[in-house]
Motif scaffolding. Structure first.
Motif, PDB file in Angstrom:
ATOM      1  N   SER A  65       6.809  71.427  10.550  1.00 27.73           N
ATOM      2  CA  SER A  65       5.906  70.280  10.318  1.00 27.73           C
ATOM      3  C   SER A  65       5.383  70.244   8.885  1.00 27.73           C
ATOM      4  CB  SER A  65       4.729  70.318  11.305  1.00 27.73           C
ATOM      5  OG  SER A  65       5.193  70.257  12.627  1.00 27.73           O
ATOM      6  N   PHE A  66       6.264  70.497   7.922  1.00 26.70           N
ATOM      7  CA  PHE A  66       5.856  70.518   6.521  1.00 26.70           C
ATOM      8  C   PHE A  66       5.371  69.160   6.020  1.00 26.70           C
ATOM      9  CE2 PHE A  66       8.567  74.434   5.232  1.00 26.70           C
ATOM     10  CZ  PHE A  66       7.512  75.278   5.526  1.00 26.70           C
ATOM     11  N   SER A  67       5.768  68.073   6.667  1.00 23.98           N
ATOM     12  CA  SER A  67       5.298  66.766   6.191  1.00 23.98           C
ATOM     13  C   SER A  67       3.775  66.649   6.275  1.00 23.98           C
ATOM     14  CB  SER A  67       5.961  65.624   6.957  1.00 23.98           C
ATOM     15  OG  SER A  67       5.587  65.661   8.319  1.00 23.98           O
ATOM     16  N   GLU A  68       3.148  67.463   7.103  1.00 23.66           N
ATOM     17  CA  GLU A  68       1.684  67.455   7.225  1.00 23.66           C
ATOM     18  C   GLU A  68       0.991  68.103   6.024  1.00 23.66           C
ATOM     19  OE1 GLU A  68       0.794  69.332  10.935  1.00 23.66           O
ATOM     20  OE2 GLU A  68       1.990  67.889  12.067  1.00 23.66           O
ATOM     21  N   LYS A  92      -1.965  78.431  -8.378  1.00 20.88           N
ATOM     22  CA  LYS A  92      -3.272  77.773  -8.345  1.00 20.88           C
ATOM     23  C   LYS A  92      -3.587  77.164  -6.980  1.00 20.88           C
ATOM     24  CE  LYS A  92      -3.151  76.630 -13.232  1.00 20.88           C
ATOM     25  NZ  LYS A  92      -3.145  75.556 -14.228  1.00 20.88           N
ATOM     26  N   VAL A  93      -2.605  77.106  -6.103  1.00 23.22           N
ATOM     27  CA  VAL A  93      -2.789  76.504  -4.787  1.00 23.22           C
ATOM     28  C   VAL A  93      -3.557  77.468  -3.894  1.00 23.22           C
ATOM     29  CG1 VAL A  93      -1.578  75.631  -2.759  1.00 23.22           C
ATOM     30  CG2 VAL A  93      -0.682  75.161  -5.039  1.00 23.22           C
ATOM     31  N   ARG A  94      -4.594  76.977  -3.257  1.00 22.09           N
ATOM     32  CA  ARG A  94      -5.454  77.831  -2.429  1.00 22.09           C
ATOM     33  C   ARG A  94      -4.864  78.154  -1.070  1.00 22.09           C
ATOM     34  NH1 ARG A  94     -11.237  75.050  -3.807  1.00 22.09           N
ATOM     35  NH2 ARG A  94     -11.270  75.697  -5.967  1.00 22.09           N
ATOM     36  N   SER A  95      -4.202  77.188  -0.477  1.00 22.15           N
ATOM     37  CA  SER A  95      -3.676  77.362   0.878  1.00 22.15           C
ATOM     38  C   SER A  95      -2.453  78.273   0.886  1.00 22.15           C
ATOM     39  CB  SER A  95      -3.295  76.003   1.459  1.00 22.15           C
ATOM     40  OG  SER A  95      -2.488  76.153   2.601  1.00 22.15           O
ATOM     41  N   ARG A  96      -2.518  79.299   1.720  1.00 18.66           N
ATOM     42  CA  ARG A  96      -1.380  80.219   1.841  1.00 18.66           C
ATOM     43  C   ARG A  96      -0.163  79.496   2.416  1.00 18.66           C
ATOM     44  NH1 ARG A  96      -2.157  85.674   5.098  1.00 18.66           N
ATOM     45  NH2 ARG A  96      -0.836  84.746   6.660  1.00 18.66           N
ATOM     46  N   ARG A  97      -0.393  78.583   3.359  1.00 18.97           N
ATOM     47  CA  ARG A  97       0.719  77.837   3.968  1.00 18.97           C
ATOM     48  C   ARG A  97       1.407  76.947   2.929  1.00 18.97           C
ATOM     49  NH1 ARG A  97       0.848  73.282   8.525  1.00 18.97           N
ATOM     50  NH2 ARG A  97       3.033  73.509   9.072  1.00 18.97           N
ATOM     51  N   VAL A  98       0.641  76.315   2.054  1.00 19.27           N
ATOM     52  CA  VAL A  98       1.225  75.462   1.020  1.00 19.27           C
ATOM     53  C   VAL A  98       1.960  76.311  -0.012  1.00 19.27           C
ATOM     54  CG1 VAL A  98       0.727  73.794  -0.825  1.00 19.27           C
ATOM     55  CG2 VAL A  98      -0.416  73.583   1.378  1.00 19.27           C
ATOM     56  N   ARG A  99       1.404  77.459  -0.385  1.00 17.32           N
ATOM     57  CA  ARG A  99       2.112  78.361  -1.314  1.00 17.32           C
ATOM     58  C   ARG A  99       3.451  78.786  -0.720  1.00 17.32           C
ATOM     59  NH1 ARG A  99      -2.914  80.704  -2.084  1.00 17.32           N
ATOM     60  NH2 ARG A  99      -2.321  82.492  -0.824  1.00 17.32           N
ATOM     61  N   GLN A 100       3.466  79.111   0.569  1.00 17.91           N
ATOM     62  CA  GLN A 100       4.715  79.490   1.224  1.00 17.91           C
ATOM     63  C   GLN A 100       5.686  78.322   1.261  1.00 17.91           C
ATOM     64  OE1 GLN A 100       5.620  82.689   2.229  1.00 17.91           O
ATOM     65  NE2 GLN A 100       7.600  81.645   2.247  1.00 17.91           N
ATOM     66  N   PHE A 101       5.169  77.130   1.462  1.00 17.88           N
ATOM     67  CA  PHE A 101       5.994  75.922   1.419  1.00 17.88           C
ATOM     68  C   PHE A 101       6.696  75.809   0.066  1.00 17.88           C
ATOM     69  CE2 PHE A 101       6.052  71.489  -0.069  1.00 17.88           C
ATOM     70  CZ  PHE A 101       7.027  70.983   0.777  1.00 17.88           C
TER      71      PHE A 101
END
Length: 165
Positions: A65-68, A92-101
């Motif tokens: 669900s990466f589109s979220e 610089k991205v705070r979210s671990r999920r977004v960094r992994q993305f």
């Protein structure tokens, strides 16, 4: 660039099959020096996508669900203007999920691109992204800035965001 946009309009008008659409968009992306394209039509009951990204990346993108969380999708929804993006400063991205993305996308060669949001029926949105290496995104960001100043409209240049686009 105007010739490229006219070709894009022509392709969407004459492509009769998914394969024709695929071939034409792959060629248009290559004309701009990018390897990939993705057309994403976001609907409340599902998402329609046509892309030449690897099948593994496409499966991962939708199964997770990466589109979220995809910053490119979020920017496209909020601005409805063409923009360039790059994943160069993911620390610089705070979210671990977004960094992994970002890491996942980069692993599939998706590091930068140009995204063109398109308003569709019933206040929905579709978007076309061409993507590939950072070098191309920087070059196109400069060209879009020059075009903006000479034609009187603005495109947004975003920071990190290697998504679907």
């Amino acid at each position: 660039m105007e010739i490229w946009f006219q070709k894009l309009i022509d392709v969407t008008a004459v492509a009769r099959t998914r394969e024709m659409f695929n071939e034409a968009l792959t060629e248009l992306a290559r004309e701009l020096g990018f390897e990939y394209y993705a057309y994403l039509n976001l609907q409340p009951v599902g998402t329609f996508a046509v892309s030449n990204y690897s099948p593994e990346w496409q499966d991962r993108y939708f199964s997770k669900s990466f589109s979220e969380i995809d910053p490119v999708v979020l920017i496209a929804k909020s601005t409805m203007r063409a923009f360039t993006w790059s994943s160069e400063n993911t620390r610089k991205v705070r979210s671990r999920r977004v960094r992994q993305f970002y890491l996942d996308a980069a692993g599939f060669g998706i590091r930068s691109g140009i995204t063109i949001p398109v308003a569709t029926a019933f206040r929905r949105m579709a978007m076309l992204t061409i993507a590939g290496t950072v070098r191309n995104s920087v070059r196109w960001a400069m060209m879009m800035k020059r075009r903006e100043s000479s034609h009187g409209y603005r495109e947004r240049t975003s920071g990190p965001a290697p998504g679907w686009t």
